[in-house]
Design a protein around this motif. Sequence first.
Motif, PDB file in Angstrom:
ATOM      1  N   PRO A 156       0.815  -1.220   0.000  1.00 38.26           N
ATOM      2  CA  PRO A 156       0.000   0.000   0.000  1.00 38.26           C
ATOM      3  C   PRO A 156       0.846   1.267   0.000  1.00 38.26           C
ATOM      4  N   LEU A 157       2.011   1.222   0.628  1.00 42.79           N
ATOM      5  CA  LEU A 157       2.917   2.362   0.598  1.00 42.79           C
ATOM      6  C   LEU A 157       3.362   2.665  -0.831  1.00 42.79           C
ATOM      7  N   LEU A 158       3.522   1.612  -1.626  1.00 43.08           N
ATOM      8  CA  LEU A 158       3.919   1.768  -3.031  1.00 43.08           C
ATOM      9  C   LEU A 158       2.749   2.128  -3.935  1.00 43.08           C
ATOM     10  N   GLY A 159       1.531   2.078  -3.410  1.00 39.72           N
ATOM     11  CA  GLY A 159       0.362   2.436  -4.209  1.00 39.72           C
ATOM     12  C   GLY A 159      -0.235   1.288  -4.995  1.00 39.72           C
ATOM     13  N   VAL A 160       0.104   0.046  -4.653  1.00 35.54           N
ATOM     14  CA  VAL A 160      -0.475  -1.125  -5.331  1.00 35.54           C
ATOM     15  C   VAL A 160      -1.881  -1.344  -4.775  1.00 35.54           C
ATOM     16  N   PRO A 161      -2.927  -1.196  -5.598  1.00 38.42           N
ATOM     17  CA  PRO A 161      -4.293  -1.164  -5.048  1.00 38.42           C
ATOM     18  C   PRO A 161      -4.829  -2.492  -4.542  1.00 38.42           C
ATOM     19  N   VAL A 162      -4.299  -3.608  -5.065  1.00 37.01           N
ATOM     20  CA  VAL A 162      -4.794  -4.930  -4.662  1.00 37.01           C
ATOM     21  C   VAL A 162      -3.592  -5.828  -4.383  1.00 37.01           C
ATOM     22  N   THR A 219      -3.321   5.808   7.590  1.00 33.96           N
ATOM     23  CA  THR A 219      -3.331   5.510   9.025  1.00 33.96           C
ATOM     24  C   THR A 219      -2.130   6.225   9.651  1.00 33.96           C
ATOM     25  N   PRO A 220      -2.074   6.327  10.973  1.00 33.29           N
ATOM     26  CA  PRO A 220      -0.908   6.955  11.602  1.00 33.29           C
ATOM     27  C   PRO A 220       0.411   6.256  11.264  1.00 33.29           C
ATOM     28  N   ALA A 221       0.346   4.954  10.939  1.00 30.16           N
ATOM     29  CA  ALA A 221       1.552   4.196  10.589  1.00 30.16           C
ATOM     30  C   ALA A 221       1.853   4.244   9.094  1.00 30.16           C
ATOM     31  N   GLY A 222       1.032   4.968   8.334  1.00 32.98           N
ATOM     32  CA  GLY A 222       1.214   5.039   6.886  1.00 32.98           C
ATOM     33  C   GLY A 222       0.054   4.392   6.169  1.00 32.98           C
ATOM     34  N   PRO A 223       0.057   4.405   4.831  1.00 29.57           N
ATOM     35  CA  PRO A 223      -1.036   3.798   4.075  1.00 29.57           C
ATOM     36  C   PRO A 223      -1.166   2.306   4.396  1.00 29.57           C
TER      37      PRO A 223
END
Length: 200
Positions: free
Chosen positions: A135-141, A161-165
């Motif tokens: 999710p940090l890289l933007g991979v949706p699935v 989220t507070p810890a990142g995506p």
Amino acid sequence: MTVASDASRRATAPYKAMRDALEALDDAVPGKFEITKEGIVHDMMSPGRPHELTAGLVSRRLEKVMPDDIWAHTGTPDVEDEPHGILRHPDVMVIARSDMAGEGAFDPRTVIAAIEVVSESNPENDWVGKVRDYPLLGVPVYALFDPRTGTGAVLTDIHPTPAGPRYATRTDFLYGEDVTIADWTISTTDLPLYGPKRQT
């Protein structure tokens, strides 16, 4: 402007050093190397038959139901985000053929879905590290197939989220059930298992 550029170079220097180290080790040391926020991950065991058969079956089943210009790719290169210092190699990448053109690593933001067959020797890499990184890289699935247990999960809906995506939605499945990955549904029947549970 110069200060930001210098800061960016300093931030990516450790990543570049790790990347150079991996290139030197790649042909000399067995297993698979990836880079995460925590450093280099080394899965010491090369993937065995059940792992590779699962990746191949999932890829073939997806490509039977997807348009011709979308591939379920099982080869190289990696997906890489240098600013985040992450280099990953999904077992299967659902990606448009047009986004595969060019040189170098794939842009992770062009990957429609990342699919991993959970490693028998290092399952935490797939169930923890990649759940954080994709999710940090933007991979949706992100879909996981776990031949240790005959189960899997599909993670979707990236949210902050507070810890990142992180992925907000997790859909679990058992081998034998149909599973939907992005816009396409495939069967999970007859997928192999590791060890004594292995199907013949």
